[in-house]
Design a protein around this motif. Sequence first.
Motif, PDB file in Angstrom:
ATOM      1  N   LYS A   1      38.517  49.884  39.683  1.00 28.95           N
ATOM      2  CA  LYS A   1      39.690  49.503  40.471  1.00 28.95           C
ATOM      3  C   LYS A   1      40.662  48.609  39.694  1.00 28.95           C
ATOM      4  O   LYS A   1      41.873  48.811  39.773  1.00 28.95           O
ATOM      5  N   SER A   2      40.123  47.667  38.925  1.00 26.15           N
ATOM      6  CA  SER A   2      41.014  46.808  38.124  1.00 26.15           C
ATOM      7  C   SER A   2      41.677  47.609  37.001  1.00 26.15           C
ATOM      8  O   SER A   2      42.850  47.393  36.688  1.00 26.15           O
TER       9      SER A   2
ATOM     10  N   PHE B   1      47.019  38.161  38.758  1.00 22.74           N
ATOM     11  CA  PHE B   1      45.698  38.315  38.153  1.00 22.74           C
ATOM     12  C   PHE B   1      44.667  37.462  38.891  1.00 22.74           C
ATOM     13  O   PHE B   1      45.001  36.475  39.541  1.00 22.74           O
ATOM     14  N   GLN B   2      43.429  37.833  38.707  1.00 19.77           N
ATOM     15  CA  GLN B   2      42.302  37.096  39.281  1.00 19.77           C
ATOM     16  C   GLN B   2      42.335  35.627  38.859  1.00 19.77           C
ATOM     17  O   GLN B   2      42.017  34.738  39.618  1.00 19.77           O
TER      18      GLN B   2
ATOM     19  N   LYS C   1      46.872  27.116  42.167  1.00 18.67           N
ATOM     20  CA  LYS C   1      47.260  27.969  41.026  1.00 18.67           C
ATOM     21  C   LYS C   1      47.593  29.384  41.501  1.00 18.67           C
ATOM     22  O   LYS C   1      48.578  29.971  41.065  1.00 18.67           O
ATOM     23  N   GLN C   2      46.751  29.915  42.402  1.00 18.69           N
ATOM     24  CA  GLN C   2      47.006  31.272  42.875  1.00 18.69           C
ATOM     25  C   GLN C   2      48.285  31.338  43.688  1.00 18.69           C
ATOM     26  O   GLN C   2      49.006  32.329  43.630  1.00 18.69           O
TER      27      GLN C   2
ATOM     28  N   LEU D   1      47.782  43.116  43.211  1.00 14.75           N
ATOM     29  CA  LEU D   1      46.978  41.893  43.272  1.00 14.75           C
ATOM     30  C   LEU D   1      45.542  42.251  42.914  1.00 14.75           C
ATOM     31  O   LEU D   1      44.915  43.054  43.602  1.00 14.75           O
ATOM     32  N   ASP D   2      45.050  41.671  41.822  1.00 13.52           N
ATOM     33  CA  ASP D   2      43.721  42.012  41.319  1.00 13.52           C
ATOM     34  C   ASP D   2      42.726  40.910  41.696  1.00 13.52           C
ATOM     35  O   ASP D   2      42.642  39.901  41.012  1.00 13.52           O
TER      36      ASP D   2
END
Lengths: 366, 240
Positions: A39-40, A84-85, A138-139, A156-157
Amino acid sequence: MNELSFTFNTLFDDFNLSVNQTIPTTGITGIFGHSGSGKSTLLRCIAGLEKRTTGEITLNGTNLYNAKSSYFVKPEKRRIGLVFQDARLFPHLTVLNNIKYGQRRYKNTSLDIDEVIKLTQLKSLIHKNVTQLSGGEKQRVAIARALLAEPELLLLDEPLSALDNTSKSTMIALLLNVQKQLNIPMLYVSHSMAELQQISDNLLVMNNGKITHFGNVHHVIHTLNSSQSITQQTSLTLPIHEHLPKYGLTSLQLALNTYIYLPLLANNNIANEHDTHIRCFIAANDISISRQEVAESSIVNHFQAEITHIQPQENNVLISLNCHEHTFYSSISLWSAERLSLNVNDLIYIQFKASAVHSLADLGKL
Amino acid sequence: MIENSDLIALFTTLKMATITTIILMVIGTPLAWYLAKMKSRYKIVIEAIVALPIVLPPTVLGFYLLIAFSPEHLPGKLWQDITGQQLAFSFSAIVIGSVFYSLPFVVQPIQKAFEQLGDDIIEAGAMLGANALDRFFTIVLPITKASFITAASLGFAHTVGEFGIVLMIGGNISGETKVLSISLFEHVEAFDYAKAHILAASLLVGSFLILALVYLLNYTSNTSHTVKNNQSVLPKDMRS
């Protein structure tokens, strides 16, 4: 033509990505899969960060990649955002300069920076150095930064995987609100079905580099119930009927004069007061079945339902039910099923406690 | 106290080190980038070639460069055809020699910083609409700037201190190729220890100050967000 279509057939180090799908670019499309399902990698291919692929991508009628004609639009020209994650903020810039980075480059004007700062709750952090922020902060900066670039599609991962449980609920409420206010279509990758059940309009399921399911989120979740790859559940979106603060309950309308009760949402800070509908689920294990209506019981939710399907699974039986035109799922032991001698088309009664109905409010506890 | 010829040598040395450092930064940065991103197995070959001057006696490098720079061989002949002047025993020759000799001191710290930085944050820049050059100047350079300062300082200091190569390919022409280390050698040969002391002490103190500055910058960057130049940038034998 508001859609994203992609075809990839590429051998990566540990799996073969082989997909061909068209997704409407409206609302939020969830992408579910266990780790290593691809998926990523799929998101990276759509973003243009994986160059060694064979295939084709078209976004809203514009071709972004075509391996046959060696046509490749660079990631910076695709107007696709990616959260990103691990946030990946620029450590040498303040919060404000981080979120302005994309906006400056695309010279966008339609989104108001103050509105985005407000939506992502960053006002008090704006002049801080990003190295001083917590994971959730941070996110939020990463999301604000991606939004201000005004992408045609936001990827959005696993954006919440590094956050604690309470932050997860808050962030989902925030993302849902952002999506509704700014109307930027999103592809949201996660291995948490609880997250995806809350956030997705459509759900795409990947396994071993292939797409196995795609469609309306409730429909796909109900299809997955029979495969035992997720927590078996009844997934619903229902209108809010009323809040009963005195009893700590909220009621949702299942049908005319028929209500489902769940723990009170009104006083919860993450429930949006303008929401008219609530997304919720009930684990199949939490729904019990009886032949007779139990009139006097502490269990507040009990309805008559018709058995539509019976599927034995090892020592359990998964029973599909039709209840006021909604599909419910109950998982009972094989022993109980035989004792009650259940058959398709039987009219029975289902019951479940208010606390068995899960909404965004208790996402973190799941 | 300081002789006029020593002042000329000082000027020649500084001029050589400055020009060499500028050239090294211009060619060393893309080379470091290329090596940091390279995944081919030939990477070790290129890395070994870049690192050769660390272990090779300068006279070996000087000897081969001297041959290459002579008008009988292609590089020297081409130079002479274009400029009309002989390459060997010229200021240009000692600059070219210094570039080879100090290359690893510039490439290695920058390469290490690029490797440490990785691709993640650069990808984030691309997803926000920054092209490759934009990403380099607004993300890579600000985060790795301490390594660039280290690289430039080491390249400069190492060039100031070279002796063998300059002697082989530059000779000892005052105002052209005579640098401080050669002047020092001349004073020692002439048993003029007083003048030798002055030059030796200035080189010692100057080099110390440059290195102290590098370590100070590394120390301050340890507490900030930038990519650090930990000592592993240089092989052990270079740190002593």
